[in-house]
Design a protein around this motif. Structure first.
Motif, short mmCIF file in Angstrom:
data_model
loop_
_atom_site.label_atom_id
_atom_site.label_comp_id
_atom_site.label_asym_id
_atom_site.label_seq_id
_atom_site.Cartn_x
_atom_site.Cartn_y
_atom_site.Cartn_z
N ARG A 210 -39.81 19.29 6.88
CA ARG A 210 -38.91 19.55 5.63
C ARG A 210 -39.36 21.12 5.13
NH1 ARG A 210 -38.55 20.09 0.28
NH2 ARG A 210 -36.81 19.57 -0.75
N HIS A 211 -40.27 21.53 4.99
CA HIS A 211 -40.68 22.79 4.37
C HIS A 211 -40.30 23.77 5.46
CE1 HIS A 211 -42.85 26.03 2.74
NE2 HIS A 211 -43.39 26.34 3.75
N ILE A 212 -40.54 23.35 6.87
CA ILE A 212 -40.14 24.37 7.97
C ILE A 212 -38.53 24.52 8.09
CG2 ILE A 212 -40.29 24.68 10.49
CD1 ILE A 212 -43.06 22.98 10.43
N TRP A 213 -38.00 23.12 7.87
CA TRP A 213 -36.48 23.33 8.21
C TRP A 213 -35.83 24.09 6.86
CZ3 TRP A 213 -34.33 17.70 9.49
CH2 TRP A 213 -34.71 17.28 11.03
N LEU A 214 -36.41 24.03 6.01
CA LEU A 214 -35.81 24.77 4.68
C LEU A 214 -36.04 26.37 4.85
CD1 LEU A 214 -36.57 22.63 1.53
CD2 LEU A 214 -34.17 23.20 2.81
N SER A 215 -36.94 26.73 5.68
CA SER A 215 -37.44 28.28 5.95
C SER A 215 -37.46 28.89 4.85
CB SER A 215 -36.28 28.61 6.85
OG SER A 215 -36.30 27.97 8.05
N GLY A 216 -38.13 28.45 3.61
CA GLY A 216 -38.23 29.18 2.12
C GLY A 216 -37.06 28.97 1.28
N GLN A 217 -36.03 28.29 1.61
CA GLN A 217 -34.89 28.08 0.95
C GLN A 217 -35.48 27.12 -0.20
OE1 GLN A 217 -31.02 27.43 2.47
NE2 GLN A 217 -31.20 28.86 4.05
N ASP A 219 -34.48 23.73 -2.24
CA ASP A 219 -33.38 22.68 -2.13
C ASP A 219 -34.42 21.29 -2.80
OD1 ASP A 219 -32.05 20.06 -1.34
OD2 ASP A 219 -30.76 21.78 -0.70
N GLN A 220 -33.81 20.43 -3.63
CA GLN A 220 -34.46 19.39 -4.35
C GLN A 220 -34.20 18.08 -3.35
OE1 GLN A 220 -36.43 18.74 -7.12
NE2 GLN A 220 -36.78 20.78 -6.66
N ALA A 221 -33.18 18.06 -2.62
CA ALA A 221 -33.15 16.71 -1.81
C ALA A 221 -34.42 16.53 -1.15
CB ALA A 221 -31.86 17.02 -0.96
N LEU A 222 -34.66 15.22 -1.17
CA LEU A 222 -36.07 14.72 -0.38
C LEU A 222 -35.72 14.47 0.89
CD1 LEU A 222 -38.84 13.76 -0.16
CD2 LEU A 222 -38.14 11.50 -0.72
N PHE A 223 -34.70 14.31 1.31
CA PHE A 223 -34.04 14.14 2.75
C PHE A 223 -33.11 14.97 3.21
CE2 PHE A 223 -36.30 9.75 1.92
CZ PHE A 223 -37.39 9.92 2.66
N ILE A 224 -33.25 15.89 4.15
CA ILE A 224 -32.15 16.80 4.43
C ILE A 224 -32.04 16.64 6.12
CG2 ILE A 224 -32.70 18.17 2.58
CD1 ILE A 224 -34.32 20.01 4.70
N THR A 225 -30.89 17.58 6.31
CA THR A 225 -30.59 17.69 7.71
C THR A 225 -31.05 18.99 8.29
OG1 THR A 225 -28.41 18.86 7.33
CG2 THR A 225 -28.29 16.48 7.26
N GLN A 227 -29.35 21.50 9.03
CA GLN A 227 -28.51 22.68 8.64
C GLN A 227 -28.90 22.47 7.00
OE1 GLN A 227 -27.03 19.89 10.36
NE2 GLN A 227 -27.19 21.21 11.99
N LYS A 228 -29.96 22.09 6.30
CA LYS A 228 -30.54 22.22 5.05
C LYS A 228 -29.84 21.50 4.10
CE LYS A 228 -32.54 26.72 6.40
NZ LYS A 228 -32.01 26.80 7.79
N ASN A 229 -29.01 20.49 4.57
CA ASN A 229 -27.92 19.78 3.40
C ASN A 229 -28.57 18.35 3.23
OD1 ASN A 229 -25.95 21.71 3.56
ND2 ASN A 229 -25.14 20.76 5.55
N ARG A 230 -28.31 18.02 2.05
CA ARG A 230 -28.80 16.55 1.59
C ARG A 230 -28.18 15.62 2.67
NH1 ARG A 230 -30.49 14.12 -3.41
NH2 ARG A 230 -30.36 16.26 -4.17
#
Length: 312
Positions: A210-217, A219-225, A227-230
């Motif tokens: 999840r940390h890699i997918w967010l690329s520093g952005q 976001d509070q959602a535990l499970f994301i896509t 595309q960084k969306n919940r």
């Protein structure tokens, strides 16, 4: 209140009939904190009630008597509505009239005591322990999305979450040190549930990805896509259905089957109905008691196959 007043469905009814309904829906939203989906369901049922009063020339709510509520039930029975649908209609009407009595607009509740048709009990569908183990072992974690999906499946089964509860989970709802999660359930009621050791391990693996997918952005959602969306409820449903087919599970794998299986397997092992009630977040013990019927079914199967006098 504007959200209800703007609804064009109200325009075919008399304003003096509609105004209390709008105020009731607003009360559910503002005072009772009901979800928008629940309020939409109430609105749908109360429109049926309004239509009935219009058809029967009942010009104000004080004119509605118990006989009219029985006629309303009978009408929808003739139209082919299920017992559950009629029960929802009567329940919505009963709550609405309770509100009017509380507001001193009515002296009594005409829907009180009017019984709905008996609803046949449909037992929750569960997955056997060995099948669930095969499913969880069969989710391919060689790809990052598989790690995420396994964390979701393990958390569903570990903690008996509803789909909407899992979707709403944020990172700060999870307490890894205490192995618990804070859940926002129906009616916005919070509860703390345990998270099992294996589920916790898979979630930790997912958090790295999840940390890699967010690329520093942030976001509070535990499970994301990716595309960084919940993740949406439909996305999770499709992913669980996909893995059910991959491992050859009998029947469609819906997220709620994890919840039912969690409750049933704990009850079979412990017999502690109260603990299962707390885990699932049921307001009434009677809701949890349906799992005792499942337990009895299992007992009956064992009896039939094992008792010397069970069959000849």
């Amino acid at each position: 209140m504007a959200r209800y007043e703007e609804n064009q469905l109200w325009q075919e009814f008399e304003p003096q009939q509609v105004k209390p309904v709008i105020e009731f829906l607003d009360y559910l939203a503002q005072q009772k904190n009901y979800s928008s989906l629940t309020i939409e369901n109430y609105q749908r049922q109360l429109i049926k009630l309004l239509q009935f009063t219009k058809e029967n020339a009942l010009q104000n709510w004080a004119q509605v008597k118990p006989i009219h509520i029985r006629q309303l039930s009978a009408k929808h029975h003739r139209l082919g509505a299920s017992a559950k649908t009629i029960a929802l209609l009567l329940s919505a009407g009963r709550r609405f009239f309770e509100y009017l009595v509380f507001q001193e607009r009515l002296q009594s509740n005409p829907a009180k005591g009017v019984k709905a048709p008996k609803i046949p009990k449909n037992l929750p569908k569960t997955v056997a322990v060995d099948q669930l183990s095969a499913l969880l072992s069969g989710i391919d974690t060689s790809e990052e999305i598989g790690v995420r999906d396994l964390a979701i499946a393990e958390l569903f089964y570990s903690s008996g979450l509803r789909l909407a509860e899992l979707v709403r989970l944020n990172l700060d709802d999870l307490d890894i040190n205490q192995a618990t999660a804070r859940i926002l359930g129906k009616g916005r009621k919070e509860r703390i549930v345990p998270v099992g050791r294996i589920a916790l391990r898979t979630i930790k693996q997912w958090l790295n990805i999840r940390h890699i997918w967010l690329s520093g952005q942030a976001d509070q959602a535990l499970f994301i896509t990716r595309q960084k969306n919940r993740l949406t409820p439909r996305s999770i449903q499709k992913r669980m259905e996909y893995w059910g087919k991959v491992v050859g599970l009998n029947g469609r794998l819906h997220p709620h089957k994890f919840r039912h299986s969690c409750a049933t397997h704990i009850l079979e092992s412990s017999g502690d109905l109260r603990a299962v009630q707390e885990l699932l977040g049921h307001a009434n013990l009677s809701t949890t008691q349906i799992y005792t019927h499942l337990d009895f079914q299992q007992l009956a199967k064992v009896y039939d196959s094992a008792h010397p006098r069970a069959k000849k």
